[in-house]
Design a protein around this motif. Structure first.
Motif, mmCIF file in Angstrom:
data_model
loop_
_atom_site.group_PDB
_atom_site.id
_atom_site.type_symbol
_atom_site.label_atom_id
_atom_site.label_comp_id
_atom_site.label_asym_id
_atom_site.label_seq_id
_atom_site.Cartn_x
_atom_site.Cartn_y
_atom_site.Cartn_z
ATOM 1 N N PRO A 210 0.832 -1.198 0.000
ATOM 2 C CA PRO A 210 0.000 0.000 0.000
ATOM 3 C C PRO A 210 0.874 1.259 0.000
ATOM 4 O O PRO A 210 1.940 1.274 0.624
ATOM 5 N N LYS A 211 0.429 2.294 -0.697
ATOM 6 C CA LYS A 211 1.190 3.544 -0.796
ATOM 7 C C LYS A 211 0.580 4.567 0.164
ATOM 8 O O LYS A 211 -0.560 5.002 -0.023
ATOM 9 N N HIS A 212 1.342 4.939 1.175
ATOM 10 C CA HIS A 212 0.836 5.827 2.222
ATOM 11 C C HIS A 212 1.441 7.226 2.057
ATOM 12 O O HIS A 212 2.674 7.371 2.082
ATOM 13 N N PRO A 213 0.621 8.266 1.863
ATOM 14 C CA PRO A 213 1.165 9.634 1.767
ATOM 15 C C PRO A 213 1.909 9.985 3.050
ATOM 16 O O PRO A 213 1.342 9.931 4.144
ATOM 17 N N PHE A 214 3.178 10.328 2.931
ATOM 18 C CA PHE A 214 4.035 10.504 4.103
ATOM 19 C C PHE A 214 3.493 11.555 5.059
ATOM 20 O O PHE A 214 3.554 11.383 6.276
ATOM 21 N N ARG A 215 2.967 12.633 4.526
ATOM 22 C CA ARG A 215 2.419 13.704 5.367
ATOM 23 C C ARG A 215 0.900 13.588 5.542
ATOM 24 O O ARG A 215 0.263 14.501 6.040
ATOM 25 N N GLY A 216 0.332 12.484 5.091
ATOM 26 C CA GLY A 216 -1.099 12.302 5.194
ATOM 27 C C GLY A 216 -1.821 12.766 3.948
ATOM 28 O O GLY A 216 -1.253 13.415 3.066
ATOM 29 N N ARG A 273 4.161 -1.506 4.008
ATOM 30 C CA ARG A 273 3.583 -0.362 3.322
ATOM 31 C C ARG A 273 4.745 0.524 2.865
ATOM 32 O O ARG A 273 5.867 0.413 3.394
ATOM 33 N N GLN A 274 4.494 1.383 1.909
ATOM 34 C CA GLN A 274 5.511 2.338 1.463
ATOM 35 C C GLN A 274 5.035 3.756 1.796
ATOM 36 O O GLN A 274 3.927 4.155 1.439
ATOM 37 N N ASN A 275 5.878 4.502 2.492
ATOM 38 C CA ASN A 275 5.596 5.881 2.828
ATOM 39 C C ASN A 275 6.103 6.774 1.703
ATOM 40 O O ASN A 275 7.314 6.852 1.473
ATOM 41 N N ILE A 276 5.203 7.427 1.000
ATOM 42 C CA ILE A 276 5.549 8.155 -0.217
ATOM 43 C C ILE A 276 5.686 9.650 0.086
ATOM 44 O O ILE A 276 4.728 10.308 0.488
ATOM 45 N N ASP A 277 6.896 10.141 -0.127
ATOM 46 C CA ASP A 277 7.210 11.557 0.089
ATOM 47 C C ASP A 277 7.360 12.227 -1.269
ATOM 48 O O ASP A 277 8.409 12.143 -1.909
ATOM 49 N N GLY A 278 6.290 12.876 -1.711
ATOM 50 C CA GLY A 278 6.305 13.515 -3.013
ATOM 51 C C GLY A 278 7.223 14.711 -3.113
ATOM 52 O O GLY A 278 7.472 15.227 -4.205
ATOM 53 N N HIS A 279 7.775 15.149 -1.991
ATOM 54 C CA HIS A 279 8.664 16.305 -1.979
ATOM 55 C C HIS A 279 10.120 15.904 -2.181
ATOM 56 O O HIS A 279 11.004 16.761 -2.135
ATOM 57 N N MET A 305 7.373 -2.566 10.556
ATOM 58 C CA MET A 305 6.411 -3.662 10.508
ATOM 59 C C MET A 305 5.021 -3.073 10.281
ATOM 60 O O MET A 305 4.628 -2.123 10.963
ATOM 61 N N SER A 306 4.291 -3.632 9.341
ATOM 62 C CA SER A 306 2.979 -3.090 8.979
ATOM 63 C C SER A 306 1.971 -4.221 8.826
ATOM 64 O O SER A 306 1.538 -4.541 7.716
ATOM 65 N N PRO A 307 1.553 -4.854 9.921
ATOM 66 C CA PRO A 307 0.624 -5.989 9.798
ATOM 67 C C PRO A 307 -0.717 -5.611 9.188
ATOM 68 O O PRO A 307 -1.428 -6.474 8.663
ATOM 69 N N GLU A 308 -1.054 -4.312 9.209
ATOM 70 C CA GLU A 308 -2.343 -3.894 8.646
ATOM 71 C C GLU A 308 -2.419 -4.111 7.137
ATOM 72 O O GLU A 308 -3.506 -4.068 6.550
ATOM 73 N N ILE A 309 -1.276 -4.358 6.482
ATOM 74 C CA ILE A 309 -1.304 -4.616 5.040
ATOM 75 C C ILE A 309 -2.150 -5.848 4.718
ATOM 76 O O ILE A 309 -2.694 -5.949 3.611
ATOM 77 N N ILE A 310 -2.274 -6.770 5.649
ATOM 78 C CA ILE A 310 -3.049 -7.989 5.388
ATOM 79 C C ILE A 310 -4.529 -7.656 5.218
ATOM 80 O O ILE A 310 -5.179 -8.105 4.261
ATOM 81 N N ILE A 311 -5.085 -6.882 6.133
ATOM 82 C CA ILE A 311 -6.492 -6.489 6.014
ATOM 83 C C ILE A 311 -6.679 -5.631 4.770
ATOM 84 O O ILE A 311 -7.674 -5.766 4.039
ATOM 85 N N ASN A 312 -5.704 -4.768 4.497
ATOM 86 C CA ASN A 312 -5.765 -3.899 3.321
ATOM 87 C C ASN A 312 -5.893 -4.714 2.040
ATOM 88 O O ASN A 312 -6.764 -4.474 1.204
ATOM 89 N N LEU A 313 -5.017 -5.704 1.888
ATOM 90 C CA LEU A 313 -5.048 -6.483 0.643
ATOM 91 C C LEU A 313 -6.238 -7.429 0.599
ATOM 92 O O LEU A 313 -6.796 -7.686 -0.469
ATOM 93 N N ALA A 314 -6.631 -7.960 1.771
ATOM 94 C CA ALA A 314 -7.755 -8.891 1.797
ATOM 95 C C ALA A 314 -9.035 -8.212 1.319
ATOM 96 O O ALA A 314 -9.830 -8.805 0.573
ATOM 97 N N SER A 315 -9.233 -6.962 1.721
ATOM 98 C CA SER A 315 -10.436 -6.244 1.304
ATOM 99 C C SER A 315 -10.354 -5.823 -0.158
ATOM 100 O O SER A 315 -11.362 -5.773 -0.857
#
Length: 424
Positions: A210-216, A273-279, A305-315
């Motif tokens: 999952p691609k997570h915006p670094f600053r939200g 997950r990957q924290n994406i810093d567009g700057h 560690m990002s165990p939430e990726i499992i629920i993310n991909l499962a859905s």
């Protein structure tokens, strides 16, 4: 790190598959693929990239029985492995029958041990002659891929339970956008050939992060880059198999006949997950100080560690059965791997409780191995010493106990871990 000693006891379905994964180019040794060529190594030097050739790697070509013994010791029910095209088709149309027979013997031994086989037909590596023709950079080479599969698939089909045509055709560090688009056509070619020879389920494995915006989400540039990367790495893949359309930014979309629904299950390789810093120009290279884990002597993308990726991909992939075809953690302190496995299995069990159809978990990797130019990233449930002897780690014993009992309990955890481990 999350506290695994607070986890509840959980039980997995009787038919849930616990397994381990490897790739031939990373463990067999001397496969003579494009990664072993002098041209490839020289190119890496010119680019200033650190690169260690695989060499003999873990020499599994001569130590398969020891690898099998590890699988049996852990009571694992599934082994994901690959057959190396470069070993089999040494020149266009010229096959090494002795190498093929060795693969067949390996498959027979796995079946005799009661272990299901998930076979990858292309795991990044291929013959140098195919690379010199342009490999997947052109659609003109599909006939080479078809010829190889028409030869090897009927030979090994009687032993295979799950098929993966291509490993991670969406991987940006391996393939350009145009190659990622081309590989969908190569998948269709492989899918058709496998289906002509086998009634077992077929897929190609998606590398999913999952691609997570670094600053939200409020940061427009971070969100823009995260969404762009998600589409060009994840969504184009899912969209193609659901609709038959190959579509990418800055490219004309087109439909590939036979592509729609040409997978029978989602094979998902997932780690973080990957924290994406567009700057930043290097937009993947950001982490949160509070959650960063210094688990290796140098960064290897496994700093969180990002165990939430499992629920993310499962859905996200709930329309077909899901096999977690790779998941693991590169770390020097093996106790940390025990925590990682505990976290991931907790989330998989929660996903099952939510009704998502996850059929199995395949840990990467069975062995510490060659990680595409690097030996320092230790993912294995077992280590390999200088004499190529295998040594099951404590994390392997822990994982094996869970696989044997089909449950995670505090009693099992505390057999192998008494306190939170130090990272350094």
């Amino acid at each position: 790190m999350i506290d695994p000693f607070s986890y509840k006891d959980i039980r997995f379905p009787k038919d849930f598959l616990f397994g381990a994964a490897t790739a031939g180019a990373q463990i067999e040794g001397n496969v003579n693929s494009q990664f072993d060529s002098s041209a490839y190594i020289e190119e890496k030097k010119k680019m200033g990239e650190a690169f260690t050739p695989a060499g003999k790697s873990e020499d599994s070509w001569n130590h398969f029985d020891e690898d099998l013994a590890l699988l049996k010791q852990m009571k694992l029910g599934l082994y994901r492995m690959s057959i190396e095209w470069s070993r089999v088709e040494i020149r266009p149309g010229k096959y090494d029958e002795s190498a093929v027979m060795q693969y067949v013997e390996e498959l027979k031994k796995l079946k005799n041990a009661g272990i299901k086989i998930c076979l990858t037909l292309h795991h990044f590596s291929h013959p140098t002659w195919f690379e010199e023709k342009g490999a997947f950079r052109t659609l003109n080479n599909i006939s080479d891929f078809e010829r190889y599969l028409q030869y090897i698939v009927p030979i090994v089909a009687p032993y295979i339970d799950y098929w993966i045509v291509l490993n991670e055709p969406n991987m940006p560090f391996q393939y350009s956008i145009s190659e990622r688009m081309n590989l969908l056509s190569y998948h269709v070619a492989g899918y058709k050939i496998v289906k002509e020879n086998s009634d077992k389920p077929v897929s190609s494995a998606l590398s999913y992060s999952p691609k997570h915006p670094f600053r939200g989400s409020s940061d427009k540039l971070d969100s823009l880059m995260a969404n762009w990367l998600d589409y060009t790495e994840n969504e184009y893949f899912a969209h193609a198999f659901r609709t038959g359309e190959v579509s990418m930014p800055d490219h004309d979309a087109y439909v590939v006949p036979g592509l729609k629904n040409s997978i029978d299950f989602w094979a998902i390789n997932t780690y973080i997950r990957q924290n994406i810093d567009g700057h930043k120009k290097n937009f993947h290279d950001s982490s949160y100080d509070a959650t960063r884990l210094p688990v290796l002597s140098h960064p290897f993308y496994m700093e969180e560690m990002s165990p939430e990726i499992i629920i993310n991909l499962a859905s996200r992939f709930q329309d077909k059965p899901i096999l977690i075809s790779e998941n693991g953690f590169a770390v020097k302190n093996d106790d940390v791997r025990i925590i990682y496995i505990s976290e991931m299995l907790q989330e998989i069990h929660q996903a099952l409780d939510m009704g998502y159809n996850i059929i199995g978990y395949t840990h990467w990797s069975l062995l510490d191995n060659w990680e595409w130019g690097d030996y320092s990233a230790t993912f294995g449930l077992a280590s390999v010493d200088g004499d190529y002897q295998r040594h099951l780690k404590k994390s392997g014993e822990f994982y094996g106990k869970i696989a044997m009992q089909k449950q995670f309990t505090q009693k099992i955890l505390r057999e192998y871990l008494n306190q939170q481990p130090k990272l350094k």
